[in-house]
Design an enzyme around this catalytic site. Structure first.
Site, PDB file in Angstrom:
ATOM      1  N   SER A   1     -43.900 -35.758  39.933  1.00 57.25           N
ATOM      2  CA  SER A   1     -43.414 -36.219  41.237  1.00 57.25           C
ATOM      3  C   SER A   1     -42.020 -35.715  41.578  1.00 57.25           C
ATOM      4  O   SER A   1     -41.576 -35.840  42.723  1.00 57.25           O
ATOM      5  CB  SER A   1     -43.429 -37.748  41.288  1.00 57.25           C
ATOM      6  OG  SER A   1     -44.751 -38.218  41.175  1.00 57.25           O
TER       7      SER A   1
ATOM      8  N   GLU B   1       0.779  -1.225   0.000  1.00 60.63           N
ATOM      9  CA  GLU B   1       0.000   0.000   0.000  1.00 60.63           C
ATOM     10  C   GLU B   1       0.822   1.293   0.000  1.00 60.63           C
ATOM     11  O   GLU B   1       0.381   2.308  -0.527  1.00 60.63           O
ATOM     12  CB  GLU B   1      -0.924   0.001   1.238  1.00 60.63           C
ATOM     13  CG  GLU B   1      -1.952  -1.111   1.245  1.00 60.63           C
ATOM     14  CD  GLU B   1      -3.010  -0.933   0.160  1.00 60.63           C
ATOM     15  OE1 GLU B   1      -3.381   0.217  -0.129  1.00 60.63           O
ATOM     16  OE2 GLU B   1      -3.448  -1.953  -0.405  1.00 60.63           O
TER      17      GLU B   1
END
Length: 817
Positions: free
Chosen positions: A478, A87
């Site tokens: 239960s 770049e």
């Protein structure tokens, strides 16, 4: 001539001054609205939030922009060199604008004018920082001039390393990844320190245009651009020519990393944590805040929980028969292509999709869904196998569970049918599989801290994201009874108290309710212990009625089972709705001696800067950070948790639930090398089957049931369906750990009693059991029963058990010891 030269000089000077004035006015107008570049000092970009398991393994990632912020010191020199070469090779020399590069770009653009080629840019890294952070991407002269001015200012305000740090953490790489750290993970599933020259160069090639160098759609262009970057790295002296040539010979090697959950079997757990983070901090904090979340998940226990529940669901489902093929496709041509397009269960890698190619009485020839990936695309491959008749016998039943509705494989499916299969050890052999319709949820927890160690919300997250461990409201049946008995033991009853197990009618609001024991029948006067071991409904209703449902409701709310429980007698049998997580948390309170706990999936949360903003462990430890040891006492971790149940009551109910496992409704189903207590639960019409149990250091619970509640079938009980799943999980969970013991609280008395009468047993008396009593209590001297005995004819064994019992029953005695 002199006057003419002076004339032109004057005109030139005037024009120059006018131009300068115009430029000054223009620049003044431009700079007047320039954004404040000082905001870069407080740069806080959206960062990926990461979830970790209890052992530190990465579990899941969430982000709108996949980014992990890295300081410049943590970025390897090779990575910096690749981006500078690609770049801005003069980055460390120019003042913000590269004049040489700009002149070169102008010359190239003039040369290419009219050719249709895209203009060449000359933006430096500093200019890209100015554009990305402070400006738009508009291709206008105004924006370029603003970019140049800001670049000069940025260079004056920040160091080169700071500018490069901002750039490398901000840029977009494609595939929803931002920043070099996020790109390394997204493309190669590596940290930046692990990247090779070729991988680094490819990443450096992407900012110019990620779509132009897509790793799968633009492979040739991607390799060409990568090699160009490698050449620039060699040219600039960052890489030797030999290393550069070797790097250019390598393939792209991109392996996209998927989002969401990464740790195997953690999908339900991760999704529950995700919901909690959003509820606690909001959507933005999760997807942009860069949180580091350490969860309580134990990967080993999670895998064990997943397998135990899946095996249990499949075992039940296969007994109910074959549901039919997933789909039917044409097999005349290339069956691999249409087969590859059918989605499969992503979190059940043990299974594969297959198409039936031919079938006879001996079995079926099948084609396996291709799973080989080349450049991210499925390549159809003709891989075949066989399902022998013996490996699909369960499918001979229809979906209704009728026996032998099919007599051979030919009656089960035909050519073109798509089914699930699982490879067997023998090469080329497979077993027929199908995703079950029945579902369930399982939670495992540390009873001392409330840390959720494992959570499974169903058979497969890919099949359904609904988490049945935390979102499904189900009747516990239960499995709720221990809390009724705990309330009784806390309020004057003992495990040896006797309740009448006989038919009872409850009249309320003009309606008559006649509860029944599971399977019918009754056992007459029985101790509380026998009532919970055998899960007697009639005894529980009588006990709750005698105790008062307001007390039972208060205990249920105290344990966190319900937020608000209606004080109705039917609720004593577990007819209210709760979740697996809540019920397991309530059992954990009993297991730890009665201390209140806060169930938690999250141990700690840190913000993007490493500051702890949440910690589950809130107990204080004074003197834990002493500078020196001077023979002082060891620091003590102060436990300030609320005591919601008497420790003695906790031990009594634990002992009674040990009886459930040893002699009761779970007898023969739980086989561990250590003490274990638990309770089965079966709801009306067998719509839900539960088991919740615990050892001294681990509590786990689960249920099985259809998402739209429907009968599981006669005999589908918590003891028959859920207890074996609990056992399979616990056997793996406790493997390699030291067995513990349930500790008897100091001050309790252990006294032998008669199991039938609850009275003190004499030496040598048969059918005795050691029962735990609180100080000031003990077995009864006379036989006393809770319940009306006037119309009850006791069984002969009760009359023979004790002369006192005989006298009490024949005289119609009714009361409470």
């Amino acid at each position: 001539m002199i006057r003419l030269i002076g004339y032109f000089f004057g005109i030139g000077a005037f024009l120059l001054l006018g131009t300068a004035a115009a430029v000054a006015i223009y620049l003044g107008a431009i700079t007047k609205d320039l954004p404040d570049y000082e905001v870069l000092a407080n740069y806080a970009p959206p960062v990926t939030t990461r979830f970790h398991a209890g052992n530190g393994a990465l579990m899941a990632e969430y982000a709108r922009e996949r980014r992990l912020y890295l300081p410049i010191q943590a970025i390897p020199d090779r990575v910096k060199a690749a981006f500078i070469s690609a770049e801005d090779k003069n980055f460390y020399q120019h003042p913000g604008i590269d004049v040489t590069g700009l002149a070169r770009a102008i010359a190239v653009n003039l040369q290419n004018f009219g050719s249709g080629r895209r203009p060449v840019g000359a933006s430096t890294i500093t200019q890209q920082v100015a554009k990305n952070f402070l400006l738009s991407s508009d291709q206008t002269l105004d924006r370029k001039i603003k970019e140049a001015i800001l670049s000069f200012r940025i260079e004056q305000a920040y160091s080169k390393d700071r500018i490069l740090e901002l750039y490398l953490n901000e840029i977009f790489f494609g595939l929803n990844s931002y920043g070099i750290a996020g790109a390394a993970l997204t493309y190669f599933d590596k940290s930046v320190t692990e990247l090779t020259i070729a991988e680094t160069a490819y990443l450096a090639a992407l900012p110019k245009g990620p779509a132009n160098y897509h790793p799968f759609r633009k492979v040739e262009a991607a390799i060409e651009r990568r090699n160009w970057v490698i050449d620039r790295m060699v040219e600039n002296g960052y890489v030797t020519k030999a290393d550069g040539e070797e790097a250019k010979q390598q393939p792209l090697g991109v392996k996209p990393r998927r989002g969401g959950a990464h740790l195997f079997a953690s999908d339900f757990f991760a999704e529950e944590v995700r919901r909690q983070i959003i509820q606690k901090y909001g959507d933005k904090a999760l997807y942009e805040g860069g949180l580091s979340v350490r969860t309580s998940l134990d990967p080993r226990l999670q895998i064990a929980a997943r397998k135990a529940l899946q095996d249990g669901l499949l075992s039940y489902d296969e007994r109910r028969g074959f549901h039919g093929p997933v789909k039917t496709i044409e097999i005349g041509g290339d069956w691999g292509e249409p087969l590859s397009k059918i989605p499969m269960l992503s979190d059940v890698p043990e299974w594969k999709l297959a198409v039936v190619l031919s079938v006879d009485s001996e079995g079926a020839e099948i084609g396996i869904q291709p799973d080989k990936e080349v450049s991210g695309k499925i390549v159809p491959e003709r891989v075949t196998g066989r399902i022998a008749a013996k490996n699909m016998q369960w499918a001979h039943r229809s979906a209704g569970g009728k026996r032998k509705s099919a007599k051979s494989p030919e009656e089960v499916f035909g050519p073109g049918d798509v089914v699930y299969v699982e490879p067997l050890e023998e090469a080329g052999e497979y077993r027929l599989r199908q995703p079950p319709k029945v579902q369930g949820g399982l939670v495992a927890m540390d009873p001392h801290t409330g840390r959720v160690l494992a959570m499974v919300g169903g058979f497969s997250y890919g099949q359904s994201e609904f988490n049945r461990a935390t979102q499904a409201m189900r009747q516990p049946g239960s499995a709720f009874k221990p809390f009724v008995y705990a309330a009784a033991l806390d309020n004057g009853y003992t495990p040896a108290s006797v309740i009448l197990d006989a038919p009872i009618e409850i009249v309320a609001g003009g309606q008559v309710w006649r509860p029944e024991n599971y399977g019918g029948g009754s056992a007459g006067p029985s101790t509380l212990r026998l009532g919970i071991e055998k899960s007697r409904n009639l005894m529980t209703v009588r006990l709750a009625n005698d105790l008062g449902m307001n007390i039972v409701a208060e205990y249920a709310e105290r344990f966190g089972i319900y937020d608000k429980m209606a004080p109705l007698l039917a609720m004593s049998l577990g007819s209210g709705e709760t979740t697996v997580l809540r019920l397991v948390s309530a059992y954990a309170v009993i297991a730890n001696g009665g201390k209140q706990i806060k169930p938690s999936l999250i141990d700690r949360i840190q913000d993007r800067y490493g500051k702890t903003i949440f910690r589950h462990e809130d107990r204080a430890c004074e003197n834990c950070n002493a500078d020196d040891w001077e023979a002082q006492e060891e620091p003590v971790l102060i436990d300030n948790r609320e005591q919601v149940l008497d420790p003695m009551t906790s031990y009594q109910i634990t002992s009674m639930m040990e009886g459930v496992v040893a002699r009761g409704t779970a007898a023969g189903k739980i086989k561990l090398d250590r003490p274990v207590a638990g309770k089965t639960g079966t709801t009306n019409d067998e719509k839900d089957a539960w088991f919740v149990g615990y050892t001294p250091d681990l509590v786990a619970g689960l249920y099985l049931g259809f998402d739209d509640p429907a009968p599981l079938g006669r005999g589908a009980t918590g003891g028959g369906l859920s207890a074996p799943i609990f056992n399979a999980f616990m056997q793996k969970a406790v493997e390699g750990t030291r067995p513990g013991k349930f500790v008897v609280p100091e001050g309790m008395s252990l006294i032998p009693v008669n199991r039938k009468t609850g009275m003190a047993a004499v030496e040598g008396e048969p059918d005795t059991i050691i029962e735990a009593f609180k100080p000031g209590t003990g077995p009864a001297d006379t036989f006393s029963v809770i319940g009306d005995l006037d119309e009850y004819a006791p069984p002969e064994e009760i009359l023979r058990a004790s002369p006192q019992a005989n006298q009490a029953v024949t005289s119609g005695s009714n009361g409470l010891f």
